[in-house]
Design an enzyme around this catalytic site. Structure first.
Site, PDB file in Angstrom:
ATOM      1  CB  CYS A  71      -0.891  -0.043   1.245  1.00 33.07           C
ATOM      2  SG  CYS A  71      -1.933   1.409   1.461  1.00 33.07           S
TER       3      CYS A  71
ATOM      4  CB  SER B 249       0.080   3.704   4.257  1.00 33.05           C
ATOM      5  OG  SER B 249      -1.078   4.396   3.915  1.00 33.05           O
TER       6      SER B 249
ATOM      7  CG  HIS C 234       3.132   7.705   2.821  1.00 32.29           C
ATOM      8  ND1 HIS C 234       3.550   7.987   1.561  1.00 32.29           N
ATOM      9  CD2 HIS C 234       1.852   8.159   2.887  1.00 32.29           C
ATOM     10  CE1 HIS C 234       2.577   8.591   0.886  1.00 32.29           C
ATOM     11  NE2 HIS C 234       1.533   8.692   1.664  1.00 32.29           N
TER      12      HIS C 234
ATOM     13  CG  HIS D  77      -1.083  -1.363   6.331  1.00 33.15           C
ATOM     14  ND1 HIS D  77      -0.068  -0.769   5.634  1.00 33.15           N
ATOM     15  CD2 HIS D  77      -2.226  -0.964   5.734  1.00 33.15           C
ATOM     16  CE1 HIS D  77      -0.575  -0.038   4.664  1.00 33.15           C
ATOM     17  NE2 HIS D  77      -1.889  -0.142   4.684  1.00 33.15           N
TER      18      HIS D  77
ATOM     19  CB  CYS E 120      -5.588  -1.293   3.804  1.00 31.22           C
ATOM     20  SG  CYS E 120      -5.195   0.447   3.606  1.00 31.22           S
TER      21      CYS E 120
HETATM   22  N1  COD Z   1      -0.237  14.615  -8.677  1.00 28.86           N
HETATM   23  C1  COD Z   1      -1.011  13.640  -9.182  1.00 28.86           C
HETATM   24  N2  COD Z   1      -0.806  12.331  -8.926  1.00 28.86           N
HETATM   25  C2  COD Z   1       0.253  11.999  -8.164  1.00 28.86           C
HETATM   26  C3  COD Z   1       1.118  12.975  -7.617  1.00 28.86           C
HETATM   27  C4  COD Z   1       0.836  14.340  -7.910  1.00 28.86           C
HETATM   28  N3  COD Z   1       1.617  15.335  -7.448  1.00 28.86           N
HETATM   29  N4  COD Z   1       2.065  12.341  -6.904  1.00 28.86           N
HETATM   30  C5  COD Z   1       1.811  11.021  -6.997  1.00 28.86           C
HETATM   31  N5  COD Z   1       0.718  10.818  -7.756  1.00 28.86           N
HETATM   32  C6  COD Z   1       0.067   9.556  -8.078  1.00 28.86           C
HETATM   33  C7  COD Z   1       1.018   8.418  -8.373  1.00 28.86           C
HETATM   34  O1  COD Z   1       1.440   8.411  -9.718  1.00 28.86           O
HETATM   35  C8  COD Z   1       0.162   7.200  -8.043  1.00 28.86           C
HETATM   36  O2  COD Z   1      -0.552   6.728  -9.144  1.00 28.86           O
HETATM   37  C9  COD Z   1      -0.822   7.721  -6.999  1.00 28.86           C
HETATM   38  O3  COD Z   1      -0.662   9.128  -6.941  1.00 28.86           O
HETATM   39  C10 COD Z   1      -0.563   7.137  -5.589  1.00 28.86           C
HETATM   40  O4  COD Z   1      -0.857   5.815  -5.636  1.00 28.86           O
HETATM   41  P1  COD Z   1      -0.077   4.659  -4.837  1.00 28.86           P
HETATM   42  O5  COD Z   1      -0.427   3.370  -5.523  1.00 28.86           O
HETATM   43  O6  COD Z   1       1.348   5.041  -4.679  1.00 28.86           O
HETATM   44  O7  COD Z   1      -0.694   4.688  -3.393  1.00 28.86           O
HETATM   45  P2  COD Z   1      -2.061   4.085  -2.844  1.00 28.86           P
HETATM   46  O8  COD Z   1      -3.153   4.340  -3.802  1.00 28.86           O
HETATM   47  O9  COD Z   1      -1.826   2.695  -2.409  1.00 28.86           O
HETATM   48  O10 COD Z   1      -2.290   4.946  -1.505  1.00 28.86           O
HETATM   49  C11 COD Z   1      -2.377   6.293  -1.537  1.00 28.86           C
HETATM   50  C12 COD Z   1      -2.786   6.900  -0.163  1.00 28.86           C
HETATM   51  C13 COD Z   1      -2.473   8.366  -0.226  1.00 28.86           C
HETATM   52  C14 COD Z   1      -4.252   6.708   0.090  1.00 28.86           C
HETATM   53  C15 COD Z   1      -2.000   6.241   0.976  1.00 28.86           C
HETATM   54  O11 COD Z   1      -0.664   6.327   0.747  1.00 28.86           O
HETATM   55  C16 COD Z   1      -2.273   6.963   2.293  1.00 28.86           C
HETATM   56  O12 COD Z   1      -1.779   7.998   2.584  1.00 28.86           O
HETATM   57  N6  COD Z   1      -3.079   6.352   3.120  1.00 28.86           N
HETATM   58  C17 COD Z   1      -3.401   6.898   4.387  1.00 28.86           C
HETATM   59  C18 COD Z   1      -4.825   7.121   4.489  1.00 28.86           C
HETATM   60  C19 COD Z   1      -5.539   5.973   5.071  1.00 28.86           C
HETATM   61  O13 COD Z   1      -6.722   6.001   5.279  1.00 28.86           O
HETATM   62  N7  COD Z   1      -4.853   4.938   5.317  1.00 28.86           N
HETATM   63  C20 COD Z   1      -5.430   3.775   5.774  1.00 28.86           C
HETATM   64  C21 COD Z   1      -4.419   2.754   5.681  1.00 28.86           C
HETATM   65  S1  COD Z   1      -3.377   2.965   4.303  1.00 28.86           S
HETATM   66 ZN    ZN Z   2      -3.066   0.878   3.504  1.00 28.19          ZN
END
Ligand code: COD
Ligand code: ZN
Length: 376
Positions: A48, A50, A53, A69, A176
């Site tokens: 994920c 996160s 992060h 997670h 998640c």
């Molecule tokens: N502008 C547009 N798109 C962007 C930018 C930007 N500046 N930067 C990155 N991206 C794109 C990336 O290309 C990618 O496609 C996407 O954003 C992020 O996707 P992933 O696959 O890296 O991440 P996810 O989808 O698995 O998770 C994203 C979250 C932000 C939801 C996650 O990281 C998070 O913060 N979760 C916490 C919130 C929550 O409720 N968590 C519960 C457990 S995770």
């Molecule tokens: Zn998650």
């Protein structure tokens, strides 16, 4: 099972020795579960955003730690006092537990249980100690879940039994990504039929948001991502218009405003960056628009908004795990999947054995995956 009962298990796990250090697959010791804890043999784990992060040190976690997670596994043994799961049960790990006792759990609308270990992260179990060690050194837990390991220990309140028929190589993402995204749209925002939506970030979580908007009958879903490789999959899930902010001549929120004339009904931020949170907010209709922040911003970030603009009526809302009370609601999503009421299959784009973790992370960082699932 029998042999390991009450004993420390030695197994393989991915250990992050420091922030920004490459993960290393190590032999670790996993202690037996203590009072109110459950030891789980992992079957699968999603990767994920996160977790990324965490590994980059954005969440101020303690190292060394075992990340992950988004897990599905089978209960190996339970500590004293555990009554809701038993050895052999199929379970999901829960980044947001449900203690059923704190203010948030008792409130009809709350789901951010006091016993979560996200804000802030302690890296330890509820009794203040760790169950993992490696090379004689204590290893911390991430979000009290730590799923990049053959065995983990989690609090009973952070684990839930799921249907025996659940395909374990996929359902980990219902731990998640699916509730976080799909739930943000259908349960938290309650996207309405015919509405217009914008989704910032088309990763695993953003894609699940798109699915939720589509399932709710949204008529237009604008997808925003800087990685255009995400666009074909996003369109297949229901995105009607794709925008790459890096290729636009104006700020993306201005383009969304022009496209819709009045701004969107629902905006979702699924990246975790302050700038995209502001862009999502400014893409909303001034009067009735609702902006949902799904992404977790870096630990010390502030969100500056033009204060005067809140008066016109729009709503800013944070949401974690789709506002679901996790132990009550997440098993139902698994059942819905088994009954073809929700299809999570398009979100699982890759599956790799755990020992190919580095390849999986490479694919993730190259932006080639929606979700890559590790199989143990
Ligand atoms: N502008 C547009 N798109 C962007 C930018 C930007 N500046 N930067 C990155 N991206 C794109 C990336 O290309 C990618 O496609 C996407 O954003 C992020 O996707 P992933 O696959 O890296 O991440 P996810 O989808 O698995 O998770 C994203 C979250 C932000 C939801 C996650 O990281 C998070 O913060 N979760 C916490 C919130 C929550 O409720 N968590 C519960 C457990 S995770
Ligand atoms: Zn998650």
């Amino acid at each position: 099972m029998g042999d390991s009962l009450g004993k420390t298990i030695t197994c393989r796990a991915a250990v992050a020795w420091a922030e920004n250090a490459p993960l290393s697959i190590e032999e670790v010791q996993v202690e037996p579960p203590k009072l109110g804890e459950v030891r789980v043999k992992m079957v699968s784990s999603g990767i994920c955003g996160s977790d990324d992060h965490v590994l980059k040190g954005k969440l101020l976690m303690k190292f060394p730690l075992i990340p992950g997670h988004e897990g599905a596994g089978i209960v190996e043994s339970v500590g004293d006092g555990v009554s809701t799961v038993k050895p052999g049960d199929k379970v999901l790990t829960l980044i947001v537990p449900q203690c059923k006792k704190c203010d948030s759990c008792l409130h009809p609308k709350g789901n951010f249980c006091d016993k979560q270990d996200i804000l802030p992260c302690s890296g330890v179990m509820l009794d203040g100690t760790c169950r993992f060690s490696c090379r004689g050194q204590k290893v911390y837990h991430s979000f009290r879940t730590s799923t990049f390991t053959e065995y983990t220990v989690v609090p009973e309140i952070a684990v839930v039994k799921i249907d025996d028929a659940a395909p374990m190589d996929k359902v980990c993402i219902i731990s998640c990504g699916v509730p976080t995204g799909y739930g943000a749209a259908v349960n938290s925002a309650k996207v309405t039929p015919g509405s217009t939506c914008v989704v910032f970030g088309l990763g695993g979580v953003g894609s699940a948001i798109v699915m939720g908007c589509k399932a709710s009958g949204a008529s237009r879903i604008i997808g925003v991502d800087i990685n255009e490789k995400k666009f074909p999959q996003a369109k297949a899930l229901g995105v009607t218009d794709c925008l790459n902010p890096n290729k636009l001549k104006k700020p993306v929120q201005e383009v969304v405003m022009e496209m819709t004339g009045v701004g969107v009904d629902f905006a979702f931020e699924a990246i975790g960056l302050v700038d995209t949170m502001i862009a999502a907010w400014n893409s909303c209709n001034n009067s009735y628009g609702v902006c949902l922040i799904v992404g977790l911003a870096p630990a010390d970030a502030q969100l500056p908004l033009e204060a005067v603009k809140i008066l016109s009526g729009k709503t800013l809302k944070g949401v974690c795990l789709g506002d679901y009370k996790t132990r009550d609601c997440i098993p139902k999503i698994v059942t819905d999947y088994l009954q073809d009421k929700i299809n999570i299959d398009p979100l699982v784009t890759h599956q790799l054995p755990f020992n190919q973790l580095h390849k999986a992370l490479k694919l993730y960082h190259a932006g080639k995956t929606i979700r890559c699932v590790l199989l143990f």
